[in-house]
Design a protein around this motif. Structure first.
Motif, short mmCIF file in Angstrom:
data_model
loop_
_atom_site.label_atom_id
_atom_site.label_comp_id
_atom_site.label_asym_id
_atom_site.label_seq_id
_atom_site.Cartn_x
_atom_site.Cartn_y
_atom_site.Cartn_z
N TYR A 119 -105.45 32.88 36.11
CA TYR A 119 -104.46 31.92 35.50
C TYR A 119 -103.60 31.49 36.31
CZ TYR A 119 -101.26 30.06 32.17
OH TYR A 119 -99.97 29.39 31.60
N LEU A 120 -102.78 32.16 37.23
CA LEU A 120 -101.84 31.92 38.19
C LEU A 120 -102.35 31.20 39.61
CD1 LEU A 120 -99.78 35.06 37.87
CD2 LEU A 120 -99.31 32.88 36.89
N ASP A 121 -103.65 31.54 39.89
CA ASP A 121 -104.08 30.84 41.27
C ASP A 121 -104.36 29.60 40.69
OD1 ASP A 121 -104.32 33.06 42.67
OD2 ASP A 121 -106.47 33.42 42.44
N ARG A 122 -104.49 28.79 39.55
CA ARG A 122 -104.87 27.52 39.11
C ARG A 122 -103.21 26.66 39.47
NH1 ARG A 122 -105.59 26.10 33.36
NH2 ARG A 122 -103.73 26.84 33.48
N PHE A 123 -102.29 27.45 39.47
CA PHE A 123 -100.98 26.92 39.65
C PHE A 123 -100.71 26.59 41.12
CE2 PHE A 123 -100.62 28.04 35.08
CZ PHE A 123 -100.68 27.18 34.62
N TRP A 124 -101.19 27.95 41.91
CA TRP A 124 -101.02 28.03 43.15
C TRP A 124 -101.89 26.97 43.83
CZ3 TRP A 124 -97.33 29.59 46.08
CH2 TRP A 124 -97.73 29.81 47.66
N SER A 125 -103.05 26.92 43.61
CA SER A 125 -103.81 25.88 44.40
C SER A 125 -103.24 24.57 44.10
CB SER A 125 -105.38 25.96 43.68
OG SER A 125 -105.89 27.15 43.88
N THR A 126 -102.85 24.03 42.78
CA THR A 126 -102.11 22.94 42.67
C THR A 126 -101.27 22.66 43.26
OG1 THR A 126 -103.22 22.87 40.33
CG2 THR A 126 -101.47 21.15 40.78
N THR A 127 -100.19 23.66 43.61
CA THR A 127 -98.94 23.45 44.24
C THR A 127 -99.36 23.46 45.70
OG1 THR A 127 -97.68 24.98 42.70
CG2 THR A 127 -96.82 24.86 44.84
N LEU A 128 -100.17 24.07 46.35
CA LEU A 128 -100.73 23.88 47.71
C LEU A 128 -101.20 22.47 48.12
CD1 LEU A 128 -102.07 27.53 48.58
CD2 LEU A 128 -100.05 26.55 49.37
N GLY A 129 -101.96 22.10 47.02
CA GLY A 129 -102.53 20.72 47.32
C GLY A 129 -101.48 19.65 47.35
N ASN A 130 -100.42 19.72 46.30
CA ASN A 130 -99.42 18.92 46.28
C ASN A 130 -98.59 19.00 47.46
OD1 ASN A 130 -100.01 17.86 43.69
ND2 ASN A 130 -98.54 19.32 42.82
N PHE A 131 -98.28 20.19 47.86
CA PHE A 131 -97.31 20.38 49.27
C PHE A 131 -98.00 19.65 50.44
CE2 PHE A 131 -96.37 22.61 53.06
CZ PHE A 131 -94.89 22.54 53.33
N ALA A 132 -99.49 19.60 50.52
CA ALA A 132 -100.25 19.31 51.72
C ALA A 132 -100.06 17.91 51.58
CB ALA A 132 -101.53 19.50 51.74
N ALA A 133 -100.40 17.05 50.52
CA ALA A 133 -100.14 15.84 50.12
C ALA A 133 -98.92 15.24 50.67
CB ALA A 133 -100.47 15.34 48.62
N LEU A 134 -97.96 16.09 50.04
CA LEU A 134 -96.41 15.51 50.43
C LEU A 134 -96.10 15.61 51.98
CD1 LEU A 134 -94.46 16.99 47.54
CD2 LEU A 134 -94.56 14.54 48.20
N ALA A 135 -96.59 16.67 52.71
CA ALA A 135 -96.46 16.87 54.12
C ALA A 135 -97.24 15.63 54.85
CB ALA A 135 -97.03 18.07 54.60
N ALA A 136 -98.51 15.47 54.45
CA ALA A 136 -99.17 14.27 55.13
C ALA A 136 -98.65 12.93 54.92
CB ALA A 136 -100.65 14.21 54.43
N GLU A 137 -97.76 12.72 53.54
CA GLU A 137 -97.24 11.49 53.39
C GLU A 137 -96.13 11.17 54.32
OE1 GLU A 137 -94.95 10.01 49.80
OE2 GLU A 137 -96.81 10.48 49.26
N GLU A 138 -95.29 12.36 54.37
CA GLU A 138 -94.08 12.35 55.27
C GLU A 138 -94.56 12.24 56.38
OE1 GLU A 138 -90.23 12.48 55.90
OE2 GLU A 138 -91.12 12.36 54.02
N ALA A 139 -95.50 12.85 57.11
CA ALA A 139 -95.77 12.71 58.49
C ALA A 139 -96.33 11.18 58.75
CB ALA A 139 -97.07 13.73 58.76
N GLU A 140 -96.93 10.58 57.84
CA GLU A 140 -97.32 9.32 57.93
C GLU A 140 -96.18 8.31 58.12
OE1 GLU A 140 -99.87 6.60 55.05
OE2 GLU A 140 -101.07 8.24 55.81
N ARG A 141 -95.21 8.47 57.05
CA ARG A 141 -94.22 7.77 56.95
C ARG A 141 -93.19 7.78 58.39
NH1 ARG A 141 -90.69 9.53 52.38
NH2 ARG A 141 -92.64 10.22 51.46
#
Length: 120
Positions: A82-104
């Motif tokens: 149950y908790l891993d679902r949230f962790w995976s989503t959170t990690l995915g969101n973090f990776a997307a934000l980091a990539a977006e920031e790096a691109e900017r």
């Protein structure tokens, strides 16, 4: 059938049940020993054990007249899944934000060392 995440979370919602689970983390114990270690009566311990057992967090073994309780990892697996679902989503969101920031900032694919010219 394993307990649902709701059942496991509800069972762990009570601080005394979490205390019982922590007492059992090192191995099986009978009800009497648990009652001696906790600030509640033996009947209250038994009621909490029943809830934890229904949530698949404990396994009961009968040895003569003693009932031994130990942690059942299948209930904990339900909680982890149950908790891993949230962790995976959170990690995915973090990776997307980091990539977006790096691109900017124009840092995609280049490290700091590659951008600066070597000193001579």
């Amino acid at each position: 059938m394993p307990a649902s995440a709701d059942t496991v979370l509800d069972a762990l919602g009570h601080p005394m049940r979490r205390s019982i689970l922590e007492e059992l983390a090192d191995g099986a114990l009978p009800v009497g020993v648990l009652a001696e270690r906790l600030p509640i009566s033996r009947p209250a311990v038994s009621q909490h054990l029943r809830v934890l057992k229904e949530a698949d967090l404990l396994v009961e073994t009968v040895a003569g007249t003693r009932h031994l309780y130990r942690v059942n990892t299948s209930g904990l697996d339900v909680l982890r899944d149950y908790l891993d679902r949230f962790w995976s989503t959170t990690l995915g969101n973090f990776a997307a934000l980091a990539a977006e920031e790096a691109e900017r900032s124009g840092d995609v694919g280049s490290g700091t060392a590659e951008r600066s010219s070597p000193k001579q």
